[in-house]
Write a protein that holds these residues in place. Structure first.
Motif, short mmCIF file in Angstrom:
data_model
loop_
_atom_site.label_atom_id
_atom_site.label_comp_id
_atom_site.label_asym_id
_atom_site.label_seq_id
_atom_site.Cartn_x
_atom_site.Cartn_y
_atom_site.Cartn_z
N LEU A 243 -5.21 7.91 -3.07
CA LEU A 243 -6.64 7.91 -2.75
C LEU A 243 -7.52 7.62 -3.96
CD1 LEU A 243 -6.86 10.87 -0.20
CD2 LEU A 243 -6.95 8.41 0.26
N LYS A 244 -7.00 7.87 -5.15
CA LYS A 244 -7.79 7.61 -6.37
C LYS A 244 -7.14 6.51 -7.22
CE LYS A 244 -9.82 12.23 -6.76
NZ LYS A 244 -9.22 12.82 -5.55
N GLY A 245 -6.46 5.57 -6.55
CA GLY A 245 -5.79 4.50 -7.30
C GLY A 245 -4.29 4.67 -7.25
N ILE A 246 -3.56 3.80 -7.95
CA ILE A 246 -2.10 3.80 -7.92
C ILE A 246 -1.57 4.49 -9.17
CG2 ILE A 246 -0.03 2.35 -7.88
CD1 ILE A 246 -1.75 0.24 -6.41
N PRO A 247 -1.01 5.71 -9.05
CA PRO A 247 -0.49 6.41 -10.22
C PRO A 247 0.67 5.64 -10.87
CG PRO A 247 -0.61 7.87 -8.31
CD PRO A 247 -0.83 6.49 -7.82
N ALA A 248 0.77 5.75 -12.18
CA ALA A 248 1.79 4.99 -12.92
C ALA A 248 3.20 5.41 -12.53
CB ALA A 248 1.59 5.19 -14.42
N ASP A 249 3.37 6.66 -12.10
CA ASP A 249 4.72 7.13 -11.75
C ASP A 249 5.03 7.01 -10.26
OD1 ASP A 249 3.04 9.09 -10.78
OD2 ASP A 249 4.26 10.78 -11.47
N SER A 250 4.16 6.33 -9.50
CA SER A 250 4.36 6.24 -8.06
C SER A 250 5.34 5.13 -7.71
CB SER A 250 3.03 5.95 -7.35
OG SER A 250 2.58 4.65 -7.68
N ARG A 251 5.84 5.18 -6.46
CA ARG A 251 6.80 4.18 -6.01
C ARG A 251 6.16 2.79 -5.96
NH1 ARG A 251 9.82 6.01 -0.84
NH2 ARG A 251 10.57 7.58 -2.28
N ALA A 252 4.89 2.72 -5.59
CA ALA A 252 4.20 1.43 -5.52
C ALA A 252 4.12 0.78 -6.89
CB ALA A 252 2.80 1.61 -4.94
N ALA A 253 3.96 1.60 -7.93
CA ALA A 253 3.86 1.06 -9.29
C ALA A 253 5.23 0.71 -9.85
CB ALA A 253 3.18 2.08 -10.20
N LYS A 254 6.25 1.53 -9.53
CA LYS A 254 7.56 1.39 -10.17
C LYS A 254 8.54 0.51 -9.40
CE LYS A 254 8.70 5.73 -10.76
NZ LYS A 254 9.40 6.93 -11.22
N ASP A 255 8.43 0.52 -8.09
CA ASP A 255 9.46 -0.13 -7.26
C ASP A 255 8.79 -0.81 -6.07
OD1 ASP A 255 11.60 -0.92 -5.75
OD2 ASP A 255 12.66 0.99 -5.85
N GLY A 256 8.56 -2.10 -6.20
CA GLY A 256 7.83 -2.84 -5.17
C GLY A 256 8.66 -3.23 -3.97
N ARG A 257 9.94 -2.81 -3.93
CA ARG A 257 10.78 -3.20 -2.79
C ARG A 257 10.31 -2.56 -1.50
NH1 ARG A 257 16.55 -1.31 -4.22
NH2 ARG A 257 15.34 0.38 -5.13
N TYR A 258 9.79 -1.33 -1.57
CA TYR A 258 9.50 -0.56 -0.37
C TYR A 258 8.01 -0.40 -0.11
CZ TYR A 258 14.37 0.43 -1.29
OH TYR A 258 15.70 0.29 -1.56
N LEU A 259 7.23 -0.37 -1.18
CA LEU A 259 5.79 -0.24 -1.01
C LEU A 259 5.12 -1.05 -2.11
CD1 LEU A 259 3.34 1.08 0.36
CD2 LEU A 259 3.54 2.96 -1.26
N LYS A 260 4.45 -2.13 -1.69
CA LYS A 260 3.80 -3.00 -2.66
C LYS A 260 2.35 -2.57 -2.84
CE LYS A 260 6.68 -7.04 -1.67
NZ LYS A 260 7.71 -6.28 -0.94
N ALA A 261 1.87 -2.73 -4.07
CA ALA A 261 0.50 -2.30 -4.39
C ALA A 261 -0.51 -2.98 -3.47
CB ALA A 261 0.20 -2.60 -5.85
N GLU A 262 -0.24 -4.27 -3.11
CA GLU A 262 -1.20 -4.99 -2.27
C GLU A 262 -1.24 -4.46 -0.84
OE1 GLU A 262 2.43 -7.79 -2.96
OE2 GLU A 262 1.18 -6.41 -4.12
N GLN A 263 -0.22 -3.65 -0.44
CA GLN A 263 -0.25 -3.04 0.90
C GLN A 263 -1.33 -1.95 0.99
OE1 GLN A 263 4.43 -2.75 1.02
NE2 GLN A 263 3.60 -2.00 2.94
N ILE A 264 -1.75 -1.47 -0.17
CA ILE A 264 -2.71 -0.37 -0.18
C ILE A 264 -4.12 -0.97 -0.21
CG2 ILE A 264 -3.28 1.83 -1.27
CD1 ILE A 264 -0.52 1.71 -2.64
N ALA A 265 -4.49 -1.60 0.90
CA ALA A 265 -5.77 -2.30 1.00
C ALA A 265 -6.90 -1.29 1.20
CB ALA A 265 -5.72 -3.27 2.18
N PRO A 266 -8.15 -1.67 0.85
CA PRO A 266 -9.29 -0.75 0.98
C PRO A 266 -9.46 -0.18 2.38
CG PRO A 266 -9.92 -2.68 -0.30
CD PRO A 266 -8.54 -2.93 0.20
#
Length: 339
Positions: A243-266
């Motif tokens: 909710l406040k951005g993509i944390p550096a230790d999150s799965r979206a930041a570390k491993d794009g196979r399952y959750l890509k940062a661009e999936q987290i649209a506004p």
């Protein structure tokens, strides 16, 4: 926190009140009960993970009454390593409690090179189950699944392999994962004709992924097949983590196979924020509400979670304390999701 969480050198003694912490549901028309929350070892148990942390997670899970651990042949990385590591922890901590544990594995995804290391042939499934048992140091698994539909292998062959494993005592129960309503009905009937019940279906299911509502849940209810929902938090989206951005230790930041940062649209974040507000009104975290929302349906036997630290277990397990929703809460949730 249980005293033995602090010192992995001491023999593990589970919490005496572990079964008071959890609720259990019968799995379809069977005598088997599953905890409403089960632990999946899809992530965080491969050779790239901290095994000491994995051991703490498994200990904390069992202390909370989570007696079902779910694996698959290809969990890692590399393939097979989650089962190997689980086997090591089992030998150290859980062997005296084997008969209190429900251990499952699966085969159906790419596992080894060549034509016999993937999908649903009898050769692949039998070999895979044998390999899984060897890696974990077990004589049998409690549940063995076909991990995904195979469009080319006859369903009779795939179900025949599951029936053989069941008859050989290598799998006490059998199930399928991600099968459509139609294929589930066929698979159920084929197994029934072989004298083997289909115990359970493991579908992907969350507030944001509702495909099972288009017929599959009805089939499971009619046939008396249990179900265990995976990815209930939509790879972390149904939490307050993003909710406040993509944390550096999150799965979206570390491993794009399952959750890509661009999936987290506004617009998706706006829905998550609105759902988060309803959760707070219920006295729950968003993750707790997402789990409770699945458990409101009696056709869902258990919800399969994955965690990266023991504390997350406590938060998720607290969801079972309130899985009742008012009509107005359900209506508000639906209007957010459909917006």
């Amino acid at each position: 926190m249980h005293i033995n969480d602090h010192n992995p050198l001491l023999p593990y003694v589970p919490a005496a009140d572990r079964y008071d912490q959890m609720k259990y549901r019968f799995c379809g028309k069977s005598g088997l009960q599953l905890p409403e929350i089960s632990l999946g070892l899809w992530h965080n148990f491969g050779h790239n993970a901290d095994l000491t942390l994995g051991r703490k997670i498994l200990r904390r899970a069992f202390d909370l009454g989570i007696c079902h651990f779910d694996l698959a042949n290809n969990y890692g990385p590399p393939f097979g390593s989650a089962e190997e590591n689980f086997g090591r922890i089992l030998q150290k901590d859980f062997l005296p409690y084997r008969d209190e544990l429900l251990i499952s594995s699966k085969a159906g995804w790419d596992m080894w090179p060549g034509p016999y290391g993937n999908f649903g042939s009898k050769k692949y499934l039998i070999a895979s189950c044998d390999q899984s048992l060897k890696r974990m140091g077990l004589d049998y698994v409690d549940i063995f699944y076909h991990h995904r539909p195979d469009p080319t292998t006859p369903l009779e062959e795939t179900m025949g392999a599951l029936a053989q494993l069941h008859r050989q005592g290598k799998a006490l129960y059998v199930g399928v994962s991600q099968y459509s309503a139609e294929d589930t009905t066929r698979a159920y009937q084929i197994l029934k004709e072989m004298g083997v019940p289909m115990l359970i279906h493991q579908p992907r299911y969350s507030m944001m992924d509702r495909w099972v509502e288009n017929g599959l849940l009805d089939v499971l209810g009619e046939k008396g097949i249990g179900s265990i929902a995976f990815s209930p938090l939509e790879q972390g989206l149904l939490t307050d983590k993003y909710l406040k951005g993509i944390p550096a230790d999150s799965r979206a930041a570390k491993d794009g196979r399952y959750l890509k940062a661009e999936q987290i649209a506004p617009e998706k974040l706006a829905k998550i924020e609105a759902l988060n507000q309803i959760a707070h009104q219920r006295g729950q975290s968003l993750a707790q509400m997402a789990i409770a929302w699945l458990l409101k349906d009696p056709r869902i036997t258990s919800v399969l979670i994955g965690v990266s630290k023991p504390e997350q277990l406590d938060d998720n397990v607290a969801a079972v304390k309130n899985s009742n929703f008012t009509a107005s809460e359900l209506s508000a949730i639906e209007s957010i999701l459909k917006a």
